[in-house]
Design an enzyme around this catalytic site. Structure first.
Site, PDB file in Angstrom:
ATOM      1  N   LYS A 111       9.913 -29.448  24.491  1.00 15.62           N
ATOM      2  CA  LYS A 111      10.325 -29.206  23.102  1.00 15.62           C
ATOM      3  C   LYS A 111      10.483 -30.501  22.316  1.00 15.62           C
ATOM      4  O   LYS A 111      10.348 -30.504  21.091  1.00 15.62           O
ATOM      5  CB  LYS A 111      11.625 -28.383  23.067  1.00 15.62           C
ATOM      6  CG  LYS A 111      11.391 -26.927  23.465  1.00 15.62           C
ATOM      7  CD  LYS A 111      12.631 -26.085  23.308  1.00 15.62           C
ATOM      8  CE  LYS A 111      12.346 -24.623  23.570  1.00 15.62           C
ATOM      9  NZ  LYS A 111      13.546 -23.795  23.546  1.00 15.62           N
ATOM     10  N   LYS A 192       3.413 -20.403  28.095  1.00 15.42           N
ATOM     11  CA  LYS A 192       4.219 -19.168  28.077  1.00 15.42           C
ATOM     12  C   LYS A 192       4.371 -18.641  26.637  1.00 15.42           C
ATOM     13  O   LYS A 192       4.365 -19.423  25.673  1.00 15.42           O
ATOM     14  CB  LYS A 192       5.589 -19.400  28.717  1.00 15.42           C
ATOM     15  CG  LYS A 192       6.546 -20.192  27.873  1.00 15.42           C
ATOM     16  CD  LYS A 192       7.990 -19.976  28.310  1.00 15.42           C
ATOM     17  CE  LYS A 192       8.910 -20.598  27.268  1.00 15.42           C
ATOM     18  NZ  LYS A 192      10.226 -20.066  27.179  1.00 15.42           N
ATOM     19  N   LYS A 195       9.143 -17.815  21.442  1.00 19.30           N
ATOM     20  CA  LYS A 195       9.553 -17.594  20.052  1.00 19.30           C
ATOM     21  C   LYS A 195       9.223 -18.795  19.190  1.00 19.30           C
ATOM     22  O   LYS A 195       8.745 -18.660  18.083  1.00 19.30           O
ATOM     23  CB  LYS A 195      11.076 -17.399  19.989  1.00 19.30           C
ATOM     24  CG  LYS A 195      11.571 -16.106  20.503  1.00 19.30           C
ATOM     25  CD  LYS A 195      13.076 -16.035  20.241  1.00 19.30           C
ATOM     26  CE  LYS A 195      13.845 -15.727  21.508  1.00 19.30           C
ATOM     27  NZ  LYS A 195      14.389 -16.886  22.202  1.00 19.30           N
TER      28      LYS A 195
HETATM   29  N1  AQP Z   1       7.198 -15.767  28.251  1.00 13.69           N
HETATM   30  C1  AQP Z   1       8.231 -15.276  28.914  1.00 13.69           C
HETATM   31  N2  AQP Z   1       8.036 -14.447  29.957  1.00 13.69           N
HETATM   32  C2  AQP Z   1       9.109 -13.935  30.649  1.00 13.69           C
HETATM   33  N3  AQP Z   1      10.394 -14.205  30.322  1.00 13.69           N
HETATM   34  C3  AQP Z   1      10.612 -15.019  29.270  1.00 13.69           C
HETATM   35  N4  AQP Z   1      11.737 -15.465  28.685  1.00 13.69           N
HETATM   36  C4  AQP Z   1      11.428 -16.256  27.645  1.00 13.69           C
HETATM   37  N5  AQP Z   1      10.090 -16.346  27.509  1.00 13.69           N
HETATM   38  C5  AQP Z   1       9.562 -15.583  28.517  1.00 13.69           C
HETATM   39  C6  AQP Z   1      13.076 -15.117  29.117  1.00 13.69           C
HETATM   40  O1  AQP Z   1      13.774 -14.558  28.010  1.00 13.69           O
HETATM   41  C7  AQP Z   1      15.150 -14.921  28.102  1.00 13.69           C
HETATM   42  C8  AQP Z   1      15.649 -15.471  26.813  1.00 13.69           C
HETATM   43  O2  AQP Z   1      15.079 -16.723  26.547  1.00 13.69           O
HETATM   44  P1  AQP Z   1      15.730 -17.666  25.452  1.00 13.69           P
HETATM   45  O3  AQP Z   1      15.729 -17.007  24.146  1.00 13.69           O
HETATM   46  O4  AQP Z   1      17.061 -18.114  25.888  1.00 13.69           O
HETATM   47  O5  AQP Z   1      14.831 -18.922  25.399  1.00 13.69           O
HETATM   48  P2  AQP Z   1      13.520 -19.279  26.109  1.00 13.69           P
HETATM   49  O6  AQP Z   1      13.584 -19.015  27.557  1.00 13.69           O
HETATM   50  O7  AQP Z   1      13.204 -20.704  25.767  1.00 13.69           O
HETATM   51  O8  AQP Z   1      12.532 -18.248  25.403  1.00 13.69           O
HETATM   52  P3  AQP Z   1      11.555 -18.487  24.214  1.00 13.69           P
HETATM   53  O9  AQP Z   1      11.047 -17.210  23.727  1.00 13.69           O
HETATM   54  O10 AQP Z   1      10.521 -19.498  24.608  1.00 13.69           O
HETATM   55  O11 AQP Z   1      12.478 -19.060  23.096  1.00 13.69           O
HETATM   56  P4  AQP Z   1      12.438 -20.447  22.382  1.00 13.69           P
HETATM   57  O12 AQP Z   1      11.076 -20.546  21.813  1.00 13.69           O
HETATM   58  O13 AQP Z   1      13.495 -20.387  21.365  1.00 13.69           O
HETATM   59  O14 AQP Z   1      12.680 -21.500  23.411  1.00 13.69           O
HETATM   60  C9  AQP Z   1      15.277 -15.902  29.274  1.00 13.69           C
HETATM   61  O15 AQP Z   1      15.750 -15.206  30.415  1.00 13.69           O
HETATM   62  C10 AQP Z   1      13.879 -16.356  29.479  1.00 13.69           C
HETATM   63  O16 AQP Z   1      13.631 -16.776  30.810  1.00 13.69           O
END
Ligand code: AQP
Length: 326
Positions: A111, A192, A195
């Site tokens: 990030k 992956k 968001k």
């Molecule tokens: N691509 C994914 N596949 C499976 N699980 C996923 N998770 C996130 N992306 C995937 C799981 O969703 C939960 C919440 O995640 P988060 O919002 O705390 O942040 P993250 O893991 O960093 O997810 P994002 O969507 O990529 O958000 P941003 O972009 O804000 O960083 C976690 O249990 C995560 O493992």
């Protein structure tokens, strides 16, 4: 009954990866465990986000939790920023963590890469996440695969604190699903689904219409071959579609492949499965969006219940580390 804790950041629209990797399993676990689920709004501040967007995303995320089947009578649903013990414990844990171990976090490196301005909270938020988990004497943390390293850090910090200051925290286990733990971006299947970094075409949002879902799957990147085979290393796009189909239907991705004749058939099957999975969520979400009072009331009640557990844990940690009581 196991104590379960997990959270999701309101950093954008919840997507298929969040649903399959986390939210769907939160709903299952609330039936059998003592579950605490948190909308981790403070984590969303680690990247630039406008106050209006954060406010709206926090409410929308809560409404999507409820729409997906999270039931405030069966678990505790709350917003992290409503329970001040999270940031208070995070400070004590920051005094337990080292700069070097935080710098090694791959999410930090990913990030921070290419940004002129990196918030110091992007480096330290895995410690806040450790505080989130440890405050609730958590036994199990259901998460997707991308959180594996952060959970290892949480375990290390708990063990280090216990060793140095006496038994204070429960050391949690992580629960990562075998299928659906890392759903990939539909346009860049080596990355992956996320968001904050996926394009709208690469991500299936929980709020997407059936037509949007179908279109995004139709345009999903595959490869120049024609064979439907589960091989994440050599065929990441096709394997991702098989994984989505399998996770949505509770099946095995490699086992599904021989029954599917073409990439077109695979894309259609994955789209149909996700449309069916999301249909009740979309319907309920539309009702809740028109009724923000219900969502706010659920969150208020949740914060009270959460604080009743979090406050004594914080107090225990403060005493152990040598802070005077008032
Ligand atoms: N691509 C994914 N596949 C499976 N699980 C996923 N998770 C996130 N992306 C995937 C799981 O969703 C939960 C919440 O995640 P988060 O919002 O705390 O942040 P993250 O893991 O960093 O997810 P994002 O969507 O990529 O958000 P941003 O972009 O804000 O960083 C976690 O249990 C995560 O493992």
């Amino acid at each position: 009954m196991a104590r379960v804790f997990s959270g999701i950041q309101p950093s954008g629209t919840l997507h298929l990866g969040n649903y399959l990797g986390a939210l769907q399993r939160f709903v299952q676990r609330q039936e059998v465990d003592d579950a605490y689920y948190c909308i981790v709004d403070l984590h969303a501040l680690t990247l630039e986000i406008s106050p209006e967007v954060l406010r709206q995303a926090t409410i929308d995320t809560a409404a999507l939790f409820l729409a997906a089947g999270i039931d405030p009578d069966r678990c505790v649903l709350f917003v992290q920023g409503h329970v001040p013990e999270h940031t208070q414990l995070a400070w004590l844990l920051e005094c337990t963590a080292s700069y070097g171990e935080l710098q090694r976090m791959t999410q930090f490196k990913d990030k921070a890469q290419g940004r002129d301005q990196v918030r110091s909270s992007l480096l330290t938020y895995p410690v806040l996440m450790a505080a989130d988990v440890l405050l609730y004497d958590t036994n199990i943390v259901p998460v997707g695969d991308d959180q594996r390293q952060h959970l290892e850090l949480t375990r290390n910090l708990a063990e280090r604190f216990n060793h140095r200051y006496g038994k204070t925290f429960v050391v949690p286990e992580m629960d990562i699903p075998e299928i659906g733990a890392r759903i990939m971006d539909l346009q860049v299947p080596t990355k992956k689904m996320s968001k904050s970094t996926s394009s709208p075409q690469g991500l299936i949002a929980l709020s997407d219409t059936p037509a949007e879902i179908e279109r995004k799957f139709r345009r999903a990147v595959t490869d120049s071959e024609t064979e439907v085979r589960y091989d994440p290393e050599h065929k990441p796009g096709v394997s991702n579609l098989l994984e989505i189909l399998a996770a949505a239907n509770g099946a095995d991705p490699a086992g599904l492949a021989p029954g599917i004749a073409s990439y077109g058939e695979l894309k259609q099957a994955a789209a149909d499965a996700v449309i069916e999975l999301f249909a009740p969520v979309r319907e309920r979400y539309a009702e809740l969006a028109a009724d923000p009072g219900t969502v706010a009331a659920a969150l208020r009640k949740g914060a009270e219940k959460a604080e009743a557990i979090a406050a004594p844990t914080l107090e225990r940690a403060q005493r152990a580390i040598g802070l005077l009581s008032t």
